[in-house]
Motif scaffolding. Structure first.
Motif, PDB file in Angstrom:
ATOM      1  N   ARG A 181      -1.024  17.397  72.888  1.00 14.55           N
ATOM      2  CA  ARG A 181       0.088  17.807  73.765  1.00 14.55           C
ATOM      3  C   ARG A 181       0.847  18.995  73.188  1.00 14.55           C
ATOM      4  O   ARG A 181       1.459  19.745  73.917  1.00 14.55           O
ATOM      5  CB  ARG A 181       1.040  16.641  73.985  1.00 14.55           C
ATOM      6  N   LYS A 182       0.780  19.144  71.876  1.00 11.36           N
ATOM      7  CA  LYS A 182       1.472  20.255  71.223  1.00 11.36           C
ATOM      8  C   LYS A 182       0.614  21.512  71.184  1.00 11.36           C
ATOM      9  O   LYS A 182       1.013  22.527  70.639  1.00 11.36           O
ATOM     10  CB  LYS A 182       1.879  19.855  69.809  1.00 11.36           C
ATOM     11  N   GLY A 183      -0.586  21.442  71.735  1.00  6.19           N
ATOM     12  CA  GLY A 183      -1.446  22.612  71.817  1.00  6.19           C
ATOM     13  C   GLY A 183      -2.428  22.786  70.671  1.00  6.19           C
ATOM     14  O   GLY A 183      -3.218  23.725  70.672  1.00  6.19           O
ATOM     15  N   ALA A 184      -2.385  21.896  69.688  1.00 11.10           N
ATOM     16  CA  ALA A 184      -3.337  21.986  68.570  1.00 11.10           C
ATOM     17  C   ALA A 184      -4.693  21.451  69.036  1.00 11.10           C
ATOM     18  O   ALA A 184      -4.764  20.441  69.727  1.00 11.10           O
ATOM     19  CB  ALA A 184      -2.830  21.177  67.383  1.00 11.10           C
ATOM     20  N   SER A 185      -5.749  22.165  68.674  1.00  8.83           N
ATOM     21  CA  SER A 185      -7.074  21.688  69.078  1.00  8.83           C
ATOM     22  C   SER A 185      -7.877  21.280  67.850  1.00  8.83           C
ATOM     23  O   SER A 185      -7.657  21.772  66.746  1.00  8.83           O
ATOM     24  CB  SER A 185      -7.824  22.760  69.873  1.00  8.83           C
ATOM     25  N   THR A 186      -8.786  20.360  68.095  1.00  4.65           N
ATOM     26  CA  THR A 186      -9.647  19.860  67.030  1.00  4.65           C
ATOM     27  C   THR A 186     -10.985  19.458  67.644  1.00  4.65           C
ATOM     28  O   THR A 186     -11.104  19.303  68.855  1.00  4.65           O
ATOM     29  CB  THR A 186      -8.983  18.672  66.303  1.00  4.65           C
ATOM     30  N   TRP A 187     -11.962  19.289  66.793  1.00 10.71           N
ATOM     31  CA  TRP A 187     -13.280  18.822  67.232  1.00 10.71           C
ATOM     32  C   TRP A 187     -13.363  17.316  67.009  1.00 10.71           C
ATOM     33  O   TRP A 187     -13.125  16.838  65.911  1.00 10.71           O
ATOM     34  CB  TRP A 187     -14.388  19.529  66.449  1.00 10.71           C
ATOM     35  N   THR A 188     -13.707  16.591  68.058  1.00 13.31           N
ATOM     36  CA  THR A 188     -13.778  15.135  68.007  1.00 13.31           C
ATOM     37  C   THR A 188     -15.245  14.708  68.103  1.00 13.31           C
ATOM     38  O   THR A 188     -15.925  15.071  69.063  1.00 13.31           O
ATOM     39  CB  THR A 188     -12.976  14.506  69.175  1.00 13.31           C
ATOM     40  N   PRO A 189     -15.733  13.925  67.121  1.00 17.36           N
ATOM     41  CA  PRO A 189     -17.124  13.466  67.189  1.00 17.36           C
ATOM     42  C   PRO A 189     -17.300  12.465  68.333  1.00 17.36           C
ATOM     43  O   PRO A 189     -16.415  11.673  68.624  1.00 17.36           O
ATOM     44  CB  PRO A 189     -17.359  12.798  65.828  1.00 17.36           C
ATOM     45  N   GLN A 190     -18.471  12.521  68.935  1.00 17.84           N
ATOM     46  CA  GLN A 190     -18.793  11.637  70.050  1.00 17.84           C
ATOM     47  C   GLN A 190     -19.675  10.488  69.552  1.00 17.84           C
ATOM     48  O   GLN A 190     -20.585  10.722  68.749  1.00 17.84           O
ATOM     49  CB  GLN A 190     -19.510  12.413  71.146  1.00 17.84           C
ATOM     50  N   PRO A 191     -19.400   9.282  70.032  1.00 20.69           N
ATOM     51  CA  PRO A 191     -20.255   8.159  69.637  1.00 20.69           C
ATOM     52  C   PRO A 191     -21.681   8.405  70.091  1.00 20.69           C
ATOM     53  O   PRO A 191     -21.914   9.065  71.111  1.00 20.69           O
ATOM     54  CB  PRO A 191     -19.653   6.969  70.371  1.00 20.69           C
ATOM     55  N   ARG A 192     -22.607   7.898  69.353  1.00 21.90           N
ATOM     56  CA  ARG A 192     -24.006   8.005  69.737  1.00 21.90           C
ATOM     57  C   ARG A 192     -24.269   7.052  70.897  1.00 21.90           C
ATOM     58  O   ARG A 192     -23.724   5.963  70.951  1.00 21.90           O
ATOM     59  CB  ARG A 192     -24.897   7.648  68.572  1.00 21.90           C
ATOM     60  N   THR A 193     -25.133   7.480  71.784  1.00 25.55           N
ATOM     61  CA  THR A 193     -25.463   6.623  72.925  1.00 25.55           C
ATOM     62  C   THR A 193     -26.875   6.132  72.797  1.00 25.55           C
ATOM     63  O   THR A 193     -27.669   6.601  72.058  1.00 25.55           O
ATOM     64  CB  THR A 193     -25.295   7.374  74.253  1.00 25.55           C
TER      65      THR A 193
END
Length: 136
Positions: free
Chosen positions: A124-136
């Motif tokens: 919400r503060k505008g900071a971005s990051t990379w989020t790992p995705q669970p394996r399917t």
């Protein structure tokens, strides 16, 4: 002659594996983002293979791996090469890793391949990051 080392060549062949990955997929991310993704991808692979650090990613490793014996011994696990690249859509990336390890049964295998997918998220503060995705 193949650009990849022979199976079982050991750490001496890792540089050739890294060069082969880089040649196959040209860099397409800013250096800082690539570094962030590589750091996370390596840590995820280490956590997945050895069980160490799974609690850091509860969405990827539900239950933090409690009570689960690691598939690979930490002393006999190494990442041979890694690259981070865009994954087709805006805000998507993938970390390609090549690694070696000895499993619980004592079998050593190198040139194993694992991909970790990431989605860019913005707070919400505008900071971005990379989020790992669970394996399917």
């Amino acid at each position: 002659m193949s650009a990849l080392p022979r199976h079982g060549e050991g750490p001496a062949g890792d540089r050739a594996v890294q060069k082969s990955l880089e040649a196959a997929w040209g860099a397409d991310l800013p250096a800082a983002e690539e570094k962030e993704l590589l750091t996370a991808g390596r840590a995820l692979l280490r956590a997945d293979a050895t069980g160490i650090g799974r609690a850091q990613w509860p969405a990827v490793f539900p239950g933090s791996g409690e009570g689960v014996a690691p598939a690979f011994a930490t002393a006999r696990f190494r990442i041979q090469a890694a690259i981070a690249r865009r994954d087709g859509r805006p805000g998507q990336a993938v970390v390609h890793l090549v690694w070696a390890g000895t499993d619980r049964g004592g079998t050593f295998t190198d040139l194993r391949i694992t991909d970790w997918h990431f989605t860019r998220t913005t707070s919400r503060k505008g900071a971005s990051t990379w989020t790992p995705q669970p394996r399917t």
